[in-house]
Write an enzyme that holds these catalytic residues in place. Structure first.
Site, PDB file in Angstrom:
ATOM      1  N   LYS A 299    -125.308 -29.317 -11.731  1.00  0.00           N
ATOM      2  CA  LYS A 299    -126.449 -29.480 -12.638  1.00  0.00           C
ATOM      3  C   LYS A 299    -126.184 -30.765 -13.416  1.00  0.00           C
ATOM      4  O   LYS A 299    -126.098 -30.780 -14.654  1.00  0.00           O
ATOM      5  CB  LYS A 299    -126.537 -28.224 -13.543  1.00  0.00           C
ATOM      6  CG  LYS A 299    -127.784 -28.132 -14.389  1.00  0.00           C
ATOM      7  CD  LYS A 299    -129.044 -27.830 -13.601  1.00  0.00           C
ATOM      8  CE  LYS A 299    -130.247 -27.800 -14.545  1.00  0.00           C
ATOM      9  NZ  LYS A 299    -131.532 -27.830 -13.823  1.00  0.00           N
TER      10      LYS A 299
ATOM     11  N   ASP B 271    -125.570 -14.532  -3.418  1.00  0.00           N
ATOM     12  CA  ASP B 271    -126.416 -13.334  -3.338  1.00  0.00           C
ATOM     13  C   ASP B 271    -127.794 -13.698  -2.803  1.00  0.00           C
ATOM     14  O   ASP B 271    -128.406 -12.960  -2.020  1.00  0.00           O
ATOM     15  CB  ASP B 271    -126.568 -12.665  -4.720  1.00  0.00           C
ATOM     16  CG  ASP B 271    -125.443 -11.678  -5.015  1.00  0.00           C
ATOM     17  OD1 ASP B 271    -124.306 -11.942  -4.572  1.00  0.00           O
ATOM     18  OD2 ASP B 271    -125.695 -10.651  -5.677  1.00  0.00           O
TER      19      ASP B 271
END
Ligand code: NAI
Ligand code: MG
Length: 573
Positions: free
Chosen positions: A400, A461
């Site tokens: 980020k 996930d």
């Protein structure tokens, strides 16, 4: 071997190019005669006439060259078949030195091995020496290996080059074995240090050699899926001679029930010394029964921290037969094959300061900290680049960098390792929010994704949905290479303890079984068995075996143990 220092004696020139070892010694002489008899047959096709009489024209037969010790020859001397007998024949005839513009490689090796000195000199120099040998009153020459000079029949001094190691060995009369033995004391010192460093190479009994596997089933569906793992392991030990020591310890609530503590000293010692840990899951509503000070430690995080399991590999591969189990469209998912490399020992899960404080006005403030050092980012970057080299050679680093300082730092550091150490691997960078979107938009674009701990947790996930179920995803976590050459390793399904289905016998055991396959590949070095297990899983799925998580509501499905049966039934080479 007789050492060579200075050779002084008669020289003889046979300067035809490409003299083959077949000419130096005929094949039938190899079996008929011992090495020291071969001199009688040297140059046999040229030395003798068809009636068996010596050819008086051939230089070796001329009285002025009788007793020659130096042979002056043409280019590519000793080419052809690699028989060592050619060297033996030359030596048994009396030669100690051959001088030529070039030699057959194997002939030259064999010469050094047997103490015959070969010297390469330029072709025009060879021609001059050959002329001098013809014209000199006595064709005498000297070869001084110590001084690296040849004294020609006309008394000229000609220098020559020779590999220093070969020169030393000839001066000392040592063949390759002799040279090796010369270093015996140094080899001993190395070996003693190596025993410390890599003890497994020196273990002799089977018991000493066996790898130590520790099974920790843990909470919830952990123990159910680990039953499947134990059965596959038993099959491998029985049918594939897998030689491992397997030990099981209760973990989590099971440890609490058995011992009244979540972690006994004995279990902790086994965790520290195991070659690999096969882990189920942690997490259960039952922890509420335990006094808070007893459950303060998260023992899975504690294992990751103490074993420094920084490298977490999460492969995600779409299986064609399961395309309809994914919530994504088949054409988006088909062919997906990526690995998420998640940094597992740093970042916000471990960073200090952390905690919740109450402010003067009675409201609260919660703090967690993302911390990464250069060393931590570099080592996980290397893991990803190394892995990419075994795959499609593409690494996508996720950060980020647009908002967080640590993100820009991560990006620079990964790029630096790529530029300096892995120029052959393609690097790209992506912001984590975009990556989450790309994983469901077009997951096929990824080969290896490398990212920090928290982002990796979330993205993996998300990527799980490509395969249709969390119950399909294995993982491997490894520590740094230790002084003894080993790497701590923990293999576990990506999913958790699934309390919503625990105890019902419906959990999918495949993520856990594929984690065992990763253990076979990475810790036990049994790649063939890893592939065997992976193929058995795929065959069972293709044949229609489905646990509940892989079916539509209302359809029939297999229990955990039935699914394991189906996988074991497909285990055959
Ligand atoms: P989870 O992974 O346990 O379950 C998420 C969903 O996937 C649930 O609907 C569950 O039924 C399903 N699922 C998971 N594994 C499955 C399997 N093998 N077969 C079929 N369905 C499966 O994650 P959740 O619910 O967020 O966490 C439950 C507990 O597990 C929590 O205490 C959490 O802290 C813990 N956890 C532990 C992990 C570990 O041991 N490494 C990892 C993730 C969560
Ligand atoms: Mg997770």
């Amino acid at each position: 071997m007789t050492p060579i220092t200075t050779v002084r004696g008669i020289g003889v020139a046979v300067t035809r190019a490409n003299i083959d070892t077949d000419v130096l010694i005929r094949i039938n002489r190899l079996i008929e005669h011992s090495p020291d008899e071969l001199g009688a047959y040297l140059f046999e096709p040229w030395r003798f006439l068809p009636d068996g009489q010596p050819d008086a024209e051939f230089p070796l037969n001329q009285p002025r060259h009788e007793g020659a010790v130096v042979l002056v020859a043409g280019e590519n001397f000793g080419c052809g078949s690699s028989r060592e007998h050619a060297v033996w024949a030359l030596m048994s005839f009396g030669f100690r030195v051959v001088i030529a513009p070039s030699f057959g490689d194997i002939f030259r090796q064999n010469s050094f091995q047997n103490g015959l000195l070969t010297i390469a000199l330029p072709a025009d120099e060879i021609d001059r020496i050959a002329t001098e040998l013809d014209e000199a009153g006595e064709p005498m020459m000297t070869v001084d290996l110590e001084g690296q000079v040849v004294t020609t029949p006309a008394g000229r001094i000609v220098e020559f080059e020779i590999d220093p190691g070969r020169r030393r060995a000839l001066l000392d009369g040592l063949d390759d074995i002799g040279v090796t033995l010369m270093y015996a004391p140094r080899i001993d010192v190395f070996e003693q240090a190596d025993v410390q460093r890599r003890p497994w190479n020196y273990r002799t009994t089977d018991e000493e050699r066996a790898m130590q596997l520790l099974i920790l089933p843990g909470d919830g569906v952990g123990s159910e899926v680990m039953d499947g793992v134990k059965r596959v392991l038993a099959w491998l030990r029985e049918d594939r001679d897998l030689d491992v020591d397997v030990h099981e310890e209760p973990f989590g609530m099971a440890a609490w029930r058995a011992h009244g503590t979540l972690m006994t000293d004995e279990t902790w010692e086994r965790i520290q010394s195991a070659d690999a840990i096969l882990f189920g899951a942690i997490g259960s509503p039952e922890y509420a029964q335990i006094p808070p000070e007893q459950r303060r430690v998260d023992w899975l995080l504690e294992m990751r921290r103490s074993l420094d399991l920084y490298e977490n590999l999460r492969p995600v591969r779409a299986i064609d037969a399961l395309l309809d189990a994914s919530t994504l469209r088949p054409e988006v998912v088909r062919g997906v094959d990526m690995v998420i490399v998640r940094e597992l020992a740093g970042g916000v899960y471990f960073g200090q300061p952390r905690g919740v404080e109450t402010l003067p006005d009675g409201t609260r403030r919660a703090v967690n900290t993302i911390v990464y050092t250069t060393r931590e980012v570099e080592r996980i970057a290397r893991s990803a680049f190394e892995l990419a080299r075994t795959r499609q050679g593409r690494v996508c680093s996720v950060d980020k960098a647009n908002v967080l300082e640590f993100g820009a730092f991560w990006r620079e550091t990964v790029q630096g390792i790529g530029d300096n150490e892995y120029p052959d691997v393609e690097i790209s960078h992506m912001y984590v929010d975009n990556c989450a979107m790309q994983l469901v938009r077009d997951p096929r674009q990824f080969d290896v994704i490398v990212t920090e701990n928290l982002f990796g947790d979330i993205l993996s996930d998300c990527a799980a949905m490509v395969t249709g179920s969390l119950g399909m995803l294995p993982s491997a976590s490894r520590g740094p290479v230790k002084a003894d050459g080993r790497r701590a390793a923990l293999y576990e399904p990506v999913h958790g303890s699934a309390p919503d289905i625990a105890g019902q016998g419906v959990a999918n055991p495949i993520a856990a079984i594929l984690s065992l396959a990763m253990c076979l590949r990475y810790t036990l070095d049994r790649v063939n068995d890893a592939v065997l297990v992976e193929q058995a899983v795929e065959r069972a799925i293709v044949a229609g075996a489905r646990t509940r998580d892989l079916t539509q509501p209302g359809s029939t499905f297999l229990s955990t143990s039935e699914m394991t049966d189906r996988v074991i039934a497909e285990l055959h080479p």
